[in-house]
Design a protein around this motif. Structure first.
Motif, PDB file in Angstrom:
ATOM      1  N   ASP A 186       0.651  -1.368   0.325  1.00 39.70           N
ATOM      2  CA  ASP A 186       0.038  -0.445  -0.222  1.00 39.70           C
ATOM      3  C   ASP A 186       1.101   1.471   0.509  1.00 39.70           C
ATOM      4  OD1 ASP A 186      -2.373   1.969   0.068  1.00 39.70           O
ATOM      5  OD2 ASP A 186      -2.228   1.504   2.253  1.00 39.70           O
ATOM      6  N   GLN A 218       2.475   4.542  -0.806  1.00 37.27           N
ATOM      7  CA  GLN A 218       1.879   6.623  -1.096  1.00 37.27           C
ATOM      8  C   GLN A 218       2.755   6.930  -1.543  1.00 37.27           C
ATOM      9  OE1 GLN A 218      -1.963   6.986   0.481  1.00 37.27           O
ATOM     10  NE2 GLN A 218      -1.907   4.832   0.439  1.00 37.27           N
ATOM     11  N   ARG A 227      -1.490  10.075  -1.985  1.00 41.60           N
ATOM     12  CA  ARG A 227      -2.403   9.681  -2.675  1.00 41.60           C
ATOM     13  C   ARG A 227      -1.354   8.180  -2.707  1.00 41.60           C
ATOM     14  NH1 ARG A 227      -0.159   8.879  -7.342  1.00 41.60           N
ATOM     15  NH2 ARG A 227       1.379  10.291  -7.906  1.00 41.60           N
ATOM     16  N   GLN A 228      -2.283   7.487  -3.355  1.00 42.81           N
ATOM     17  CA  GLN A 228      -2.236   6.345  -3.361  1.00 42.81           C
ATOM     18  C   GLN A 228      -1.839   6.347  -4.824  1.00 42.81           C
ATOM     19  OE1 GLN A 228      -3.393   3.981  -1.363  1.00 42.81           O
ATOM     20  NE2 GLN A 228      -2.097   1.982  -2.905  1.00 42.81           N
ATOM     21  N   ARG A 272      -0.177   4.993  -7.972  1.00 39.14           N
ATOM     22  CA  ARG A 272      -0.534   4.234  -9.215  1.00 39.14           C
ATOM     23  C   ARG A 272      -0.563   3.034  -9.963  1.00 39.14           C
ATOM     24  NH1 ARG A 272      -0.047   9.904 -10.933  1.00 39.14           N
ATOM     25  NH2 ARG A 272      -1.845  10.876 -10.656  1.00 39.14           N
ATOM     26  N   LYS A 304       2.915  -0.632  -9.008  1.00 35.79           N
ATOM     27  CA  LYS A 304       3.358  -1.105  -8.176  1.00 35.79           C
ATOM     28  C   LYS A 304       4.993  -0.650  -8.750  1.00 35.79           C
ATOM     29  CE  LYS A 304       0.147  -2.993  -5.895  1.00 35.79           C
ATOM     30  NZ  LYS A 304      -0.313  -2.243  -4.073  1.00 35.79           N
ATOM     31  N   GLU A 323       5.865   9.065  -8.261  1.00 34.18           N
ATOM     32  CA  GLU A 323       5.252   7.956  -8.838  1.00 34.18           C
ATOM     33  C   GLU A 323       6.241   6.689  -9.232  1.00 34.18           C
ATOM     34  OE1 GLU A 323       2.042   5.131  -9.454  1.00 34.18           O
ATOM     35  OE2 GLU A 323       2.061   7.289  -8.650  1.00 34.18           O
TER      36      GLU A 323
END
Length: 461
Positions: free
Chosen positions: A168, A170, A183-184, A186, A188, A239
């Motif tokens: 999970d 962030q 935010r999460q 996008r 993995k 990201e």
């Protein structure tokens, strides 16, 4: 005459490149002065006009098996490299150095210069032991790829498949370390991203995510499992897969994946599967008590312009583990002869003396730029190089100020240790010193680019 003019022209080209710091930053006036300290010597020797003799430095000692007069390395060209390293380790330079050059199945240059101790009483030995720090990352990459070949890991599978704590993640998109806006993620994180430093973790710098990283005290972790759990609780800076930022955290996670996939402690895996089979007997995460006298003192530049011992735990207790855990990012001690065996394995496509460590395709992937999907400059070091798996890949030799062909692969350690593998020339160059640069105006000039260029000049074909 034409040959001499060609060498002079090449020397001038190299001289202009020497004015640039190795990390590509614009040079200051003091930096220019320091970087060009050896330029007159270099040009003079290349033209056969200089001969260096430093009274305060002991005569260099030759390795067993070195072929100083081999046709592969003419004596005059050996003198060029020898003179440069003697001056680099004189009373005003580094304490000492070990240089080892291998070409076409033979050692063509192997010398120890200067001293191994701050008092300058113990001559440097060819088998002196160095903290190789980030050169460990290349060894860790080999460990990972061994498990990839065995089907226990996959480069493009999410890390969470092996380490559930990364389920999970962030991304910090605004705010501060005290009041972050998250935010999460996008996508993995993948194992390939760990090995190419594109996983998105915070690194050294002014980012708010970095402040959270520093507070987590990852290096105080008792083992790699704890390191991984602490890191997984922190937000990413960007990201995954969107930028290159070199840092050790990603390789520590990769080392933890080796532990989980193999069922062994990381140091045990490295010893049993890499160091032992390659007969790298002087390489490890610690040094036996009866061999610690061979460890080179690690220095920094003092405010008065004189070398002093570093104040870190490694300087206070040479030979002890560099971290509480076996660090895949920077924990190994080694010697030039030992690391040559590792380099020879890679140069030969993954095998040495009948011992297979990796397959040729895995070695080829290591030495291939993996960052073509990023806009250049892809690294914070130089637009002239990319990054493979476990090391940099030279893309534009002229842009880097390096001689030779594109495709040279290698890496360095924080305390001035360097290696380069040139697949085209079938050559390995290793230069080991033991100094932590502090980028102060009075610090020692970094000499790896000059060293590599002198090796290339010595072996022109």
């Amino acid at each position: 005459m034409i040959g001499e003019l060609s060498m002079a022209y090449a020397c001038l080209q190299v001289g202009f490149k020497l004015a640039l710091p190795d990390d590509g930053r614009p040079p200051s006036t003091t930096h220019l002065h320091a970087r060009l300290k050896f330029f007159p010597l270099l040009c003079g020797i290349v033209l056969g006009l200089a001969s260096v003799a430093v009274a305060s430095s002991p005569p260099p000692t030759s390795a067993a098996g070195a072929v100083a007069d081999s046709p592969r390395l003419p004596a005059q060209r050996l003198q060029t490299l020898d003179g440069f390293l003697r001056q680099s380790t004189d009373a005003h330079g580094y304490l000492g150095a070990v240089s080892l050059v291998y070409r076409d199945g033979a050692i063509v240059q192997s010398q120890a210069y200067g001293f191994g101790d701050l008092a300058r009483r113990s001559p440097m030995r060819e088998d002196s032991i160095f903290r190789i720090y980030s050169m460990t990352k290349t060894v860790t990459t080999v460990a990972v790829l061994m498990l990839v070949e065995e089907g226990k890991l996959s480069l493009d599978d999410p890390v969470v498949n092996t380490l559930p704590e990364f389920a999970d993640m962030q991304v910090l998109v605004a705010g501060t370390a005290d009041r972050p806006v998250l935010r999460q993620a996008r996508s993995k994180i993948t194992l390939r991203q760990l090995l190419t430093h594109t996983a998105g973790f915070a690194t050294a710098g002014g980012e708010e995510a970095t402040r959270l990283l520093e507070r987590a005290d990852l290096h105080g972790s008792a083992d790699l499992a704890e390191f991984s759990r602490r890191l997984a609780k922190l937000p990413l800076a960007v990201e995954p897969g969107t930028r290159f930022r070199y840092d050790g955290t990603q390789i520590e996670v990769a080392a933890r994946m080796v532990e989980v996939a193999s069922g062994q402690r990381f140091d045990d895996f490295v010893q049993q599967r890499i160091l032992g089979p390659l007969r790298m007997h002087d390489t490890g995460f610690s040094v036996p008590a009866d061999q610690r006298g061979r460890i080179v003192d690690i220095t920094v530049m003092g405010a008065d312009g004189k070398l002093v011992l570093d104040d870190g735990p490694s300087a206070r207790e040479p030979g002890a583990m560099l971290n509480p855990y076996p660090s895949g990012a920077g924990g190994l001690y080694s010697t030039a002869p030992d690391f040559l065996r590792f380099g020879r394995m890679l140069l030969a496509g993954g095998s040495l003396d009948g011992v297979a460590i990796l397959g040729p395709q895995s070695v080829a992937a290591m030495m291939t730029n993996q960052l073509g999907f990023l806009a250049r400059p892809v690294t914070q070091f130089s637009d002239a190089e990319g990054f493979g798996l476990g090391g940099s890949v030279l893309l534009d030799p002229a842009g880097k100020g390096r001689l030779g062909a594109p495709g040279q692969f290698g890496w360095s350690g924080a305390a001035s240790t360097y290696f380069s593998i040139d697949p085209k020339k079938r050559m390995i160059s290793i230069l080991l010193l033991q100094h932590l640069p502090n980028d102060a105006a009075n610090d020692l000039p970094r000499i790896s680019t000059t060293y590599y260029n002198l090796v290339q000049q010595a072996l022109p074909r």
